[in-house]
Design a protein around this motif. Sequence first.
Motif, PDB file in Angstrom:
ATOM      1  N   GLN A  25     -33.738  52.174  51.631  1.00  0.00           N
ATOM      2  CA  GLN A  25     -32.980  51.307  50.729  1.00  0.00           C
ATOM      3  C   GLN A  25     -32.854  51.912  49.338  1.00  0.00           C
ATOM      4  OE1 GLN A  25     -35.253  47.729  51.182  1.00  0.00           O
ATOM      5  NE2 GLN A  25     -36.789  48.268  49.644  1.00  0.00           N
ATOM      6  N   GLU A  26     -33.876  52.622  48.894  1.00  0.00           N
ATOM      7  CA  GLU A  26     -33.815  53.263  47.567  1.00  0.00           C
ATOM      8  C   GLU A  26     -32.800  54.411  47.564  1.00  0.00           C
ATOM      9  OE1 GLU A  26     -37.003  50.687  47.800  1.00  0.00           O
ATOM     10  OE2 GLU A  26     -36.805  52.472  49.075  1.00  0.00           O
ATOM     11  N   ARG A  27     -32.745  55.153  48.656  1.00  0.00           N
ATOM     12  CA  ARG A  27     -31.745  56.236  48.760  1.00  0.00           C
ATOM     13  C   ARG A  27     -30.328  55.647  48.794  1.00  0.00           C
ATOM     14  NH1 ARG A  27     -34.346  60.984  49.861  1.00  0.00           N
ATOM     15  NH2 ARG A  27     -36.394  60.865  50.858  1.00  0.00           N
ATOM     16  N   TRP A  28     -30.173  54.556  49.535  1.00  0.00           N
ATOM     17  CA  TRP A  28     -28.843  53.940  49.641  1.00  0.00           C
ATOM     18  C   TRP A  28     -28.392  53.413  48.286  1.00  0.00           C
ATOM     19  CZ3 TRP A  28     -26.703  49.090  48.873  1.00  0.00           C
ATOM     20  CH2 TRP A  28     -25.421  48.898  49.402  1.00  0.00           C
ATOM     21  N   MET A  29     -29.275  52.734  47.579  1.00  0.00           N
ATOM     22  CA  MET A  29     -28.904  52.193  46.267  1.00  0.00           C
ATOM     23  C   MET A  29     -28.517  53.301  45.304  1.00  0.00           C
ATOM     24  SD  MET A  29     -31.499  48.969  45.581  1.00  0.00           S
ATOM     25  CE  MET A  29     -33.006  49.967  45.607  1.00  0.00           C
ATOM     26  N   ALA A  30     -29.263  54.408  45.328  1.00  0.00           N
ATOM     27  CA  ALA A  30     -28.957  55.531  44.435  1.00  0.00           C
ATOM     28  C   ALA A  30     -27.572  56.102  44.747  1.00  0.00           C
ATOM     29  CB  ALA A  30     -30.023  56.615  44.577  1.00  0.00           C
ATOM     30  N   SER A  31     -27.227  56.154  46.039  1.00  0.00           N
ATOM     31  CA  SER A  31     -25.919  56.696  46.434  1.00  0.00           C
ATOM     32  C   SER A  31     -24.775  55.759  46.046  1.00  0.00           C
ATOM     33  CB  SER A  31     -25.894  56.958  47.944  1.00  0.00           C
ATOM     34  OG  SER A  31     -25.848  55.745  48.677  1.00  0.00           O
ATOM     35  N   MET A  32     -25.097  54.468  45.875  1.00  0.00           N
ATOM     36  CA  MET A  32     -24.072  53.483  45.549  1.00  0.00           C
ATOM     37  C   MET A  32     -24.000  53.151  44.059  1.00  0.00           C
ATOM     38  SD  MET A  32     -22.387  52.712  48.193  1.00  0.00           S
ATOM     39  CE  MET A  32     -22.530  53.280  49.885  1.00  0.00           C
ATOM     40  N   LYS A  33     -24.925  53.668  43.283  1.00  0.00           N
ATOM     41  CA  LYS A  33     -24.910  53.412  41.846  1.00  0.00           C
ATOM     42  C   LYS A  33     -23.668  54.050  41.236  1.00  0.00           C
ATOM     43  CE  LYS A  33     -28.077  53.515  37.888  1.00  0.00           C
ATOM     44  NZ  LYS A  33     -29.402  54.001  37.415  1.00  0.00           N
ATOM     45  N   GLY A  34     -22.903  53.248  40.508  1.00  0.00           N
ATOM     46  CA  GLY A  34     -21.647  53.728  39.954  1.00  0.00           C
ATOM     47  C   GLY A  34     -20.463  53.412  40.850  1.00  0.00           C
ATOM     48  N   ARG A  35     -20.723  53.009  42.083  1.00  0.00           N
ATOM     49  CA  ARG A  35     -19.654  52.647  43.025  1.00  0.00           C
ATOM     50  C   ARG A  35     -19.609  51.131  43.245  1.00  0.00           C
ATOM     51  NH1 ARG A  35     -19.649  56.002  48.430  1.00  0.00           N
ATOM     52  NH2 ARG A  35     -17.552  55.087  48.473  1.00  0.00           N
ATOM     53  N   ILE A  36     -20.782  50.546  43.409  1.00  0.00           N
ATOM     54  CA  ILE A  36     -20.869  49.099  43.582  1.00  0.00           C
ATOM     55  C   ILE A  36     -21.088  48.442  42.228  1.00  0.00           C
ATOM     56  CG2 ILE A  36     -22.324  47.251  44.510  1.00  0.00           C
ATOM     57  CD1 ILE A  36     -22.662  48.885  47.024  1.00  0.00           C
TER      58      ILE A  36
ATOM     59  N   LYS B 252     -39.823  65.452  46.144  1.00  0.00           N
ATOM     60  CA  LYS B 252     -39.326  65.548  44.774  1.00  0.00           C
ATOM     61  C   LYS B 252     -37.953  64.901  44.623  1.00  0.00           C
ATOM     62  CE  LYS B 252     -41.890  69.675  43.358  1.00  0.00           C
ATOM     63  NZ  LYS B 252     -41.791  71.077  42.868  1.00  0.00           N
ATOM     64  N   THR B 253     -37.126  65.016  45.656  1.00  0.00           N
ATOM     65  CA  THR B 253     -35.793  64.405  45.590  1.00  0.00           C
ATOM     66  C   THR B 253     -35.902  62.899  45.499  1.00  0.00           C
ATOM     67  OG1 THR B 253     -34.840  66.209  46.896  1.00  0.00           O
ATOM     68  CG2 THR B 253     -33.575  64.159  46.766  1.00  0.00           C
ATOM     69  N   PHE B 254     -36.789  62.330  46.303  1.00  0.00           N
ATOM     70  CA  PHE B 254     -36.987  60.879  46.271  1.00  0.00           C
ATOM     71  C   PHE B 254     -37.618  60.468  44.946  1.00  0.00           C
ATOM     72  CE2 PHE B 254     -39.465  56.990  47.523  1.00  0.00           C
ATOM     73  CZ  PHE B 254     -38.352  56.180  47.721  1.00  0.00           C
ATOM     74  N   ASN B 255     -38.505  61.299  44.411  1.00  0.00           N
ATOM     75  CA  ASN B 255     -39.117  61.005  43.115  1.00  0.00           C
ATOM     76  C   ASN B 255     -38.049  60.924  42.022  1.00  0.00           C
ATOM     77  OD1 ASN B 255     -41.886  60.837  41.682  1.00  0.00           O
ATOM     78  ND2 ASN B 255     -40.737  62.289  40.427  1.00  0.00           N
ATOM     79  N   SER B 256     -37.054  61.810  42.110  1.00  0.00           N
ATOM     80  CA  SER B 256     -35.961  61.792  41.136  1.00  0.00           C
ATOM     81  C   SER B 256     -35.147  60.513  41.255  1.00  0.00           C
ATOM     82  CB  SER B 256     -35.051  63.011  41.344  1.00  0.00           C
ATOM     83  OG  SER B 256     -35.751  64.208  41.073  1.00  0.00           O
TER      84      SER B 256
END
Length: 252
Positions: A170-181, A50-54
């Motif tokens: 890669q999808e988890r990494w991008m989500a963590s960097m959204k708003g930073r990069i 569910k976390t990845f789905n979000s």
Amino acid sequence: MERKSIINFGITTGNYSSFVNHIVTLAHHKESANVCVANVHMFIEAYKDKTFNSIINDATVVTPDGKPLTWVLRYVYGIRQDRVAGMDLLPDLLQQMMLKKLPAFFYGGTPALLEKTENYLRYAFPDLPVAGMYSPPFRPATKEEEDKLVDKINSSGAAVVLVILGCPKQERWMASMKGRINAVMIGVGGALPVMVGMQKRAPAWLQHLGLEWLFRLMQEPRRLFRRYVITNSLFIYLFFKKIFNRQRGIKA
């Protein structure tokens, strides 16, 4: 761009060129955005987590890479959706970036892959501005390393960050960097090795039949057998369950 949901998995819809144009527009404005290139494997990962789905549902754009996903969109919504595969999107996007002088940053992959990529770009996209390339270590980054990486990418002037970590990393990494990069991040995964000639792509007729996964399985049977047997079987089950529930008037 409009998005349609299949079992709580949101997929962006539109013709192929609209995806390229939208990403280029986001890149031109240096918007911090994440683009997920979705296939059956990603769909099943999201279904099980569910976390990845979000993460997928919160992404800026989710392209329908897998041919089976376009079939489901057609059946459920009556949409004749173009397939927007990473292996097509990547070179087309780089071509537009070269024409519009939008700098690219390549993050992920092995040093050998990035070296091959650098050599390939010299003749395939000679005028593409390359802001940088970085192959991360095979371990979680420390906070200090992460902060330095963010500064490195932002100071490079990159408009698009091509992320080569594989799904779901890669999808988890991008989500963590959204708003930073301050750039558009796109998870291109296995599309880059194919583009630069390190791997082969399935013939067009297999792609049209939705059997590109079978070609990849034949290339890497040990690594991919379990993934494809489980994910494809579960996807087929969920698809027919969707059909059954639709016929009975049950929402799913």
